[in-house]
Design a protein around this motif. Structure first.
Motif, mmCIF file in Angstrom:
data_model
loop_
_atom_site.group_PDB
_atom_site.id
_atom_site.type_symbol
_atom_site.label_atom_id
_atom_site.label_comp_id
_atom_site.label_asym_id
_atom_site.label_seq_id
_atom_site.Cartn_x
_atom_site.Cartn_y
_atom_site.Cartn_z
ATOM 1 N N GLN A 82 -31.107 -32.353 10.321
ATOM 2 C CA GLN A 82 -31.783 -31.818 11.499
ATOM 3 C C GLN A 82 -30.892 -31.894 12.737
ATOM 4 O OE1 GLN A 82 -35.387 -34.117 11.667
ATOM 5 N NE2 GLN A 82 -36.467 -32.837 10.163
ATOM 6 N N ARG A 83 -30.121 -32.946 12.844
ATOM 7 C CA ARG A 83 -29.179 -33.036 13.976
ATOM 8 C C ARG A 83 -28.084 -31.981 13.856
ATOM 9 N NH1 ARG A 83 -28.221 -39.579 14.751
ATOM 10 N NH2 ARG A 83 -30.433 -40.144 14.909
ATOM 11 N N LEU A 84 -27.630 -31.743 12.631
ATOM 12 C CA LEU A 84 -26.626 -30.703 12.439
ATOM 13 C C LEU A 84 -27.195 -29.324 12.777
ATOM 14 C CD1 LEU A 84 -23.795 -29.914 11.465
ATOM 15 C CD2 LEU A 84 -24.710 -29.815 9.117
ATOM 16 N N LEU A 85 -28.455 -29.074 12.410
ATOM 17 C CA LEU A 85 -29.101 -27.811 12.765
ATOM 18 C C LEU A 85 -29.259 -27.682 14.274
ATOM 19 C CD1 LEU A 85 -31.885 -27.507 10.028
ATOM 20 C CD2 LEU A 85 -29.833 -26.118 10.260
ATOM 21 N N ALA A 86 -29.604 -28.785 14.946
ATOM 22 C CA ALA A 86 -29.734 -28.752 16.408
ATOM 23 C C ALA A 86 -28.384 -28.407 17.047
ATOM 24 C CB ALA A 86 -30.252 -30.094 16.913
ATOM 25 N N TYR A 87 -27.315 -28.937 16.478
ATOM 26 C CA TYR A 87 -25.974 -28.613 16.988
ATOM 27 C C TYR A 87 -25.659 -27.133 16.793
ATOM 28 C CZ TYR A 87 -20.867 -28.344 16.939
ATOM 29 O OH TYR A 87 -19.562 -27.972 17.157
ATOM 30 N N MET A 88 -26.010 -26.585 15.644
ATOM 31 C CA MET A 88 -25.750 -25.174 15.377
ATOM 32 C C MET A 88 -26.605 -24.271 16.270
ATOM 33 S SD MET A 88 -25.605 -25.514 11.205
ATOM 34 C CE MET A 88 -25.604 -23.770 10.905
ATOM 35 N N LYS A 89 -27.859 -24.672 16.538
ATOM 36 C CA LYS A 89 -28.709 -23.876 17.428
ATOM 37 C C LYS A 89 -28.193 -23.916 18.857
ATOM 38 C CE LYS A 89 -32.961 -24.449 14.749
ATOM 39 N NZ LYS A 89 -34.333 -25.031 14.715
ATOM 40 N N ARG A 90 -27.691 -25.062 19.241
ATOM 41 C CA ARG A 90 -27.184 -25.173 20.610
ATOM 42 C C ARG A 90 -25.966 -24.290 20.837
ATOM 43 N NH1 ARG A 90 -26.709 -30.155 20.539
ATOM 44 N NH2 ARG A 90 -24.458 -30.438 20.338
ATOM 45 N N LYS B 62 -14.911 -34.176 15.299
ATOM 46 C CA LYS B 62 -14.229 -33.421 16.353
ATOM 47 C C LYS B 62 -15.178 -32.473 17.086
ATOM 48 C CE LYS B 62 -9.572 -33.507 14.385
ATOM 49 N NZ LYS B 62 -8.436 -32.682 13.906
ATOM 50 N N CYS B 63 -16.176 -31.954 16.379
ATOM 51 C CA CYS B 63 -17.140 -31.036 17.008
ATOM 52 C C CYS B 63 -18.089 -31.755 17.962
ATOM 53 C CB CYS B 63 -17.941 -30.309 15.940
ATOM 54 S SG CYS B 63 -16.963 -29.138 14.977
ATOM 55 N N GLY B 64 -18.222 -33.046 17.844
ATOM 56 C CA GLY B 64 -19.112 -33.789 18.746
ATOM 57 C C GLY B 64 -20.531 -33.903 18.245
ATOM 58 N N VAL B 65 -20.750 -33.770 16.941
ATOM 59 C CA VAL B 65 -22.089 -33.955 16.382
ATOM 60 C C VAL B 65 -22.406 -35.450 16.401
ATOM 61 C CG1 VAL B 65 -23.570 -33.583 14.393
ATOM 62 C CG2 VAL B 65 -21.768 -31.947 14.920
#
Length: 579
Positions: free
Chosen positions: A373-381, A412-415
């Motif tokens: 879910q955190r990875l999805l939030a990062y992709m949505k952002r 590196k992406c900051g997730v």
């Protein structure tokens, strides 16, 4: 008459004659004034004086209001049964407060007092607490309230009154012009009495304070009381404590509070209201703009319900100044929120002990976001798709990267993921040690579908709760508390399977003598009621133990008999041989 000159002066109001003469000029002025005030009656006037003025005889002294009431009380005691007058009543007929608490007068000796108070102009507060009024005495008190013009506070608690007395009081509540406070606590009022009182409360436009605590209303009475609270436009203070109003009755009362525009104080303590009802009450408080004092202490609302109520008091439209949660444990976060509200506006929060852990009952668990879910939030952002995320990781465009490269690129992406969460995420979408594009897309798609299913389930749950509350409010809730018909009172109740209609004598046209005779004929219970359905069929009465909105269907469970199929007779080869 010689050379002396005499004058005579008549004053009609005081009937006096002042004499002046030339010889009396040597006397002092004080003696002259005293001589002028001497009263001379017609028989004392000399015939030497001729006058045409009429001499008015002295008027008799008029009795005061208190003396008149005492005379009426003593005369009524002797005429209605030769009862000895009570000195306590005689001494307080000229005072603003009359208290006869715990004197056990009985219904018959109370009648002379009511006759005396009919003309009384002094008594403003009447306390008949525990005087054994009964229904007959309540009739006399109600008749007195319709004629009296000074009593504005009445206390008739602890008298064991029933439904007939409630009908008398309902007439007095609706038609009395000066009554402002009424205490009916600690009686035996049940659902039938609540139905009569709710009609009067709904149409009342004078009484500001009503105490109905320590009665036997229970949950059924909450429906009609909630409707009366919603319709009332004058009541400012209401006490419903110690009545076991919970469940569907509490929901109806809360809805009445939500739409009421004049109520400033309400007491709902000691009713068994739980944390689920407290959540509904918090929704009502967030929409109410006039309530200032709420007492809901000594109820099992738990720490969760206490937090909901304080959050409702935090809303900008709330006017709540005192929230009393006596003996209800609260969390430190709840007290902190109450302190913040107190800094913004006057707010007092009364509560029980402060605990460090929430109660198990009513505790709400918040699901923490998973690594996916955190990875999805990062992709949505960032507004990217899984393929684009993988392309950023896979420079050779092979759509297949190692597990270590995937974790390195996430850092590196900051997730914002911990190391163990990254490892768990990589293991969940890895295939043969590497992370494939198809595996990542499938994992993202499954997570999205899971969120959608969860939202649909929550919406269905909220819809189900709303339908449940609607059925509760529609169950036996009269659409018109008081009918405008002069001949009869019509109560229309909407049910799930049809419409229920009751016709009772109108309160406005009902006399005191006809109430007792008609009480035995009128039954407000639901055992004999008929419900007319849409198809013209008659169903049986509502059962409060059955599902909400349903009807009682007396069906006998028949045991299913096991049927054994008879097989066709087959002739064996031996029978054929025998033939």
């Amino acid at each position: 008459m010689n050379d002396k000159i005499s004058t005579v002066t008549f004053k009609i109001e005081d009937v006096y004659i002042s004499k002046t003469s030339d010889d009396a000029s040597s006397q002092n002025s004080e003696d002259k004034d005293e001589e002028c005030k001497k009263v001379i009656y017609p028989e004392e006037i000399s015939s030497d004086f001729d006058t045409d003025l009429d001499i008015i005889p002295p008027q008799k002294e008029q009795k005061t209001n208190a003396e008149t009431c005492i005379h009426i009380y003593k005369t009524s005691c002797s005429n209605l049964g030769n009862y000895p007058p009570q000195q306590k009543i005689i001494d307080t007929l000229d005072k603003p407060m009359m208290s006869l608490s715990s004197r056990s007068l009985g219904p018959t000796p109370i009648r002379p007092l009511c006759l005396a108070l009919t003309e009384n102009l002094k008594v403003e507060t009447l306390n008949l607490d525990g005087v054994d009024l009964q229904e007959e005495g309540c009739k006399y008190v109600s008749e007195m309230l319709l004629e009296n013009s000074s009593i504005c506070r009445l206390n008739i608690s602890k008298n064991g009154l029933g439904p007939i007395a409630a009908k008398y009081l309902s007439i007095a509540i609706m038609q009395s012009r000066f009554l402002q406070q009424l205490n009916l606590s600690d009686n035996k009022f049940e659902f039938e009495a609540a139905l009569s009182l709710s009609r009067a409360i709904a149409k009342n436009d004078r009484i500001c304070n009503i105490d109905l605590s320590k009665n036997e209303f229970c949950s059924r009475s909450g429906n009609v009381l909630g409707s009366a609270i919603a319709e009332n436009k004058k009541l400012e203070k209401l006490n419903l404590s110690w009545n076991e109003i919970r469940g569907k009755g509490a929901v109806a009362v809360f809805k009445g509070i939500m739409v009421n525009t004049c109520l400033k104080s309400i007491d709902l303590s000691w009713n068994g209201i739980n944390w689920k009802a407290a959540e509904i009450l918090s929704m009502a408080l967030s929409k109410n703009t006039t309530l200032q004092v709420l007492n809901i202490g000594n109820n099992p609302i738990t720490t969760t319900g206490a937090m909901d109520l304080v959050e409702a008091a935090e809303t900008k439209t709330s006017a709540l100044k005192l929230l009393d949660l006596t003996d209800v444990p609260v969390l430190s976060e709840t007290t902190l929120l109450a302190f913040v509200i107190n800094r913004q506006r006057p707010f007092q929060f009364v509560h029980g002990d402060v605990v460090h852990t929430p109660d198990v009952l009513g505790q709400r668990f918040v699901l923490q976001a998973t690594a996916m879910q955190r990875l999805l939030a990062y992709m949505k952002r960032l507004g990217i798709r899984p393929v684009e995320l993988l392309r950023g990781f896979d420079k050779n465009v092979q759509f297949d990267i190692t597990r270590d490269e995937f974790i390195k690129r996430l850092k590196k992406c900051g997730v914002h993921l911990f190391k163990f969460e990254m490892d768990a995420l990589a293991d969940s979408i890895a295939m043969h040690g590497n992370i494939n594009y198809k595996k990542l897309v499938d994992a993202v798609k499954e997570e999205i579908y899971g969120e959608r299913r969860l939202k649909i389930k929550e919406r269905q749950k909220i819809k189900k709760i709303k339908e449940h509350h609607k059925r509760i409010l529609d169950l036996n809730l009269p659409t018109e508390v008081v009918s405008t018909d002069d001949e009869e009172l019509t109560i229309v109740t909407k049910q799930h399977g049809g419409t229920q209609i009751k016709k009772l004598p109108s309160i406005a046209s009902t006399s005191y003598h006809s109430i007792l005779s008609s009480a035995s004929k009128i039954s407000l219970t639901n055992h004999g009621d008929q419900i007319s359905t849409g198809r013209g069929k008659k169903a049986k009465g509502i059962s409060y133990s059955a599902p909400l909105g349903g009807t009682v269907e007396q069906t006998k469970k028949r045991k299913k008999k096991r049927r054994i199929k008879k097989q066709p007779a087959v002739k064996s080869w031996m029978s054929k041989v025998a033939v």
